[in-house]
Design a protein around this motif. Structure first.
Motif, PDB file in Angstrom:
ATOM      1  N   SER A  27      -1.997   1.546   4.584  1.00 54.43           N
ATOM      2  CA  SER A  27      -0.613   1.981   4.524  1.00 54.43           C
ATOM      3  C   SER A  27      -0.109   2.447   5.886  1.00 54.43           C
ATOM      4  O   SER A  27       1.051   2.200   6.248  1.00 54.43           O
ATOM      5  N   TYR A  34       0.830  -1.208   0.000  1.00 55.92           N
ATOM      6  CA  TYR A  34       0.000   0.000   0.000  1.00 55.92           C
ATOM      7  C   TYR A  34       0.864   1.257   0.000  1.00 55.92           C
ATOM      8  O   TYR A  34       0.482   2.273  -0.602  1.00 55.92           O
ATOM      9  N   HIS A  35       2.035   1.202   0.635  1.00 58.79           N
ATOM     10  CA  HIS A  35       2.969   2.320   0.543  1.00 58.79           C
ATOM     11  C   HIS A  35       3.336   2.563  -0.923  1.00 58.79           C
ATOM     12  O   HIS A  35       3.411   3.703  -1.379  1.00 58.79           O
TER      13      HIS A  35
END
Length: 321
Positions: A284, A254-255
């Motif tokens: 994230s 997600y980052h």
């Protein structure tokens, strides 16, 4: 693959188990009496496979997904084609051929389980347990797996080609494909987080790195080094789905999306001005939330069960009638 002696012993005991199991639906205690060492045997075999090749863990998670999306979680994906009878399985479907891996590991687990509990445990349950154990052994969440699935005696090449979402899917298609299986957009976004481990072939992300604009230019340039623009050149070259921590099950996927470093088009559409942006941001910044939602979604997907079947003696073929 299970040996002939395993298969013979399995079939000898199979009818007894099916008549006297008396289980309806799935239960985490399904094999508590009939095969109490099941989970230890599965985890030990998966652990050995991951120690030999860490990438196989991601492949076993993906195998479960590709099984459940076609005829439910019934091990139909494991069935080999049988040309002499005209039986066609799902392994040659577009989303599976030269892509899905781990069949030999499932064979190994099945053989080891047959050694201690012949004729008892379905291949479908083995696939579900292997996916859970792969997730946990790679550093991700652990969860109790409801068990009691039966193995299908059929397969559907057409359904595999139709229902499995592809790497070029847009957000609407992803939501629709998952929704057709009773999985919510939140489930879909959580399950997509399994792309925090594993690799994909150049042919799956070529269009994204050369044609899309929603991608970090430096990341696109990095991926172009081993993925030529012309189709047919380097098609099978691999790149990690998660450029940060490719062998660890975490929330780095997600980052990557937040900085436009999703490898597949179908990854980056989760954070591209659409309905899942806020959830991607939450995952994230909150790894515990992602881990909890992923585990819930895996159980929910795993509850997709077929209407009937058998406990196969050999995961690659249906039992003799």
């Amino acid at each position: 693959m299970a040996s002939g002696s395993h298969s013979w012993h399995c079939c000898l005991l199979l009818a007894f188990f099916l008549v006297f199991s008396g289980a309806d639906g799935l239960s985490t205690a399904y094999y508590a009496t009939s095969c109490p060492s099941l989970q230890q045997v599965v985890r030990a075999t998966v652990s050995s496979a991951i120690q030999a090749e860490r990438r196989i863990g991601a492949s076993l998670i993906r195998l479960f997904f590709h099984d459940c999306f076609v005829q439910a979680c019934d091990a139909s994906i494991l069935l080999d084609d049988v040309p002499e009878t005209g039986f066609v399985g799902e392994k040659t479907a577009g989303p599976n051929v030269n892509s899905v891996r781990g069949y030999e590991v499932i064979d190994r687990i099945k053989a080891n389980v047959e050694d201690v509990c012949p004729g008892v445990v379905s291949c479908a349950d083995i696939v579900a347990l292997a996916a859970r154990d792969s997730t946990a052994l790679l550093g991700g969440p652990n969860w109790a797996v409801p068990l009691g699935r039966l193995d299908s005696t059929t397969a559907s090449l057409a359904e595999a080609n139709r229902d499995l979402p592809g790497p070029d899917s847009d957000l609407g298609t992803l939501i629709a494909r998952f929704g057709a299986k009773g999985l919510s957009p939140r489930d879909m976004t959580a399950l997509s987080g399994s792309h925090t481990v594993g690799f994909s072939q150049c042919t799956n992300f070529r269009a994204h790195i050369y044609n899309d604009t929603d991608i970090d230019p430096a990341f696109a340039a990095l991926r172009r080094r081993t993925c030529p623009a012309a189709a047919g050149n380097g098609d099978s070259n691999l790149a990690p789905l998660d450029v940060q921590t490719q062998n660890a099950f975490d929330n780095a996927y997600y980052h990557n999306l937040l900085v436009r470093r999703g490898l597949l088009h179908s990854d980056q559409v989760l954070f591209n001005g659409g309905s899942q942006d806020a959830l991607v941001q939450q995952y994230s910044s909150n790894p515990s939330l992602f881990a909890a939602d992923f585990a819930k979604a895996m159980v929910k997907m795993g509850n997709l069960c077929g209407a009937g079947g058998e406990v196969r003696c050999d995961c690659r073929v249906v039992n003799d009638s």
